[in-house]
Design an enzyme around this catalytic site. Structure first.
Site, short mmCIF file in Angstrom:
data_model
loop_
_atom_site.label_atom_id
_atom_site.label_comp_id
_atom_site.label_asym_id
_atom_site.label_seq_id
_atom_site.Cartn_x
_atom_site.Cartn_y
_atom_site.Cartn_z
N HIS A 216 0.82 -1.23 0.00
CA HIS A 216 0.00 0.00 0.00
C HIS A 216 0.85 1.27 0.00
CE1 HIS A 216 -3.57 -2.36 0.49
NE2 HIS A 216 -3.23 -2.80 1.68
N ASP B 163 -3.87 -12.86 3.57
CA ASP B 163 -5.11 -12.44 4.23
C ASP B 163 -6.36 -12.76 3.42
OD1 ASP B 163 -4.18 -10.57 2.45
OD2 ASP B 163 -4.22 -8.88 3.84
N HIS C 119 -6.04 -7.48 -0.35
CA HIS C 119 -6.24 -6.06 -0.63
C HIS C 119 -5.55 -5.66 -1.94
CE1 HIS C 119 -6.36 -6.42 3.86
NE2 HIS C 119 -7.44 -5.66 3.68
N ASP D 1 -2.36 -10.81 -2.25
CA ASP D 1 -2.94 -10.29 -1.01
C ASP D 1 -4.45 -10.01 -1.24
OD1 ASP D 1 -1.76 -8.77 1.67
OD2 ASP D 1 -3.58 -7.81 0.93
ZN LIG Z 1 -3.74 -7.27 2.79
#
Ligand SMILES: [Zn+2]
Length: 317
Positions: free
Chosen positions: A136, A254, A175, A173
């Protein structure tokens, strides 16, 4: 000879963001526990992550962002000397302590050192058990538990240090890797492929900003069979056509069905399968060269088991 490297450093355990934060030092302990319990650790070439050089981190980040991190680390040290708690809140989910900057330098340094070892042929592939995670972190800012974008730094380092013309970044991931996209979108030397739960934090990625980004948003509760299908029918043809000379993995775990942050349904077997497909691409085009780096994964038991499954495929055990 060991073919798979395992890069980590004690500094990565000292960074923490306050009590109860899911991106916690115990994540690295959970991975170490599984490596010990399974015996897998005996088959890995364990190496200390060096401090990444700021000059090379600035291949992916604005000088001002790096300077702000350094300045904040100094302020935190002064705060502690003055009797303060020594935390600085970066965004609602992300905080620095006095160890964050050194840990972030080690995390980026791990990916660059792993790149060196893999490019030199000392290692076939490598996993960096590091935190803070990176995907991120944007060119000019920290966010979402991330400070420096370890994989984007590695990709830019590989391009500049080794003159590579085609580097792939694979991000599984849960996200969207918005920071990696921010840094690498539009660079024809890089292809990034990812899937991610959508709509979900950081609420980006539903449209690809450049042709070198293959974003596959998936709804909550997507399980392994659908993910394997999109990997096979969307990721693999793009990766095959691109013929990467080196493959980076943003290895977040995750999307596991036991993870409390994501709402997807992957299992260790799915991570092993995805890793094997990436390994096949690397073997066909990149002399097997893979550098994988830890991103998310917050259920400690599921994280340990998933990293073990990932490493078993990388190490061919
Ligand atoms: Zn993540």
């Amino acid at each position: 000879m060991f073919k798979t490297g395992y890069f980590t450093h004690a500094d990565c355990r000292r960074h923490e963001m306050g009590p109860g934060h899911p991106e916690c030092p115990e994540r690295l302990d959970a991975i170490e526990d599984r490596l010990l319990a399974s015996g897998l650790g005996d088959f890995l070439d364990r190496r200390e992550a060096p401090v990444g050089s700021v000059k090379e981190i600035e291949l992916a980040h604005d000088k001002l962002h790096v300077a702000a991190m350094r300045g904040m680390a100094q302020e935190l040290a002064e705060d502690i000397n003055a009797g303060g708690r020594g935390y600085a809140q970066i965004d609602p989910d992300t905080a620095m302590n006095v160890h964050t900057f050194p840990a972030a330098l080690r995390a980026a340094g791990a990916v660059m050192a792993a790149t060196d070892a893999v490019m030199a042929g000392e290692l076939q592939n490598a996993f960096c058990a590091v935190r803070p995670p990176g995907h991120h972190a944007c060119r000019d800012k920290a966010m979402g538990f991330c400070f420096f974008n370890n994989v984007a730094v590695g990709a830019m380092y590989a391009v500049h240090r080794y003159g590579l013309e085609r580097v792939a970044v694979v991000d599984f991931d849960v996200h969207h890797g918005n920071g990696t996209e921010d840094i690498l979108a539009g660079d024809p030397r890089v292809l990034m492929v990812s899937f991610f739960q959508h709509p979900f934090y950081p609420y980006s990625g539903d449209t690809a900003p450049a042709p070198n980004m293959l974003n596959v948003p998936v709804p909550a509760y997507t399980r392994g069979p659908a993910i394997r299908e999109l990997v096979e029918h969307q990721w693999l043809p793009r990766l095959e056509a691109f013929k990467p000379q080196l493959v980076f993995i943003s290895a977040g775990f995750d999307a596991h069905r036991e993870d409390e942050l994501g709402q997807m349904g992957l299992t260790e077997a799915d991570y092993a399968w995805i890793t094997a497909r990436i390994r096949d691409v690397a073997q066909r085009h990149a002399q097997g060269r893979i550098v994988s780096s830890l991103e998310g994964g917050y259920n400690l038991s599921a994280l340990g088991r998933s990293v073990e499954a990932h490493l078993r495929v990388l190490a061919d055990l």
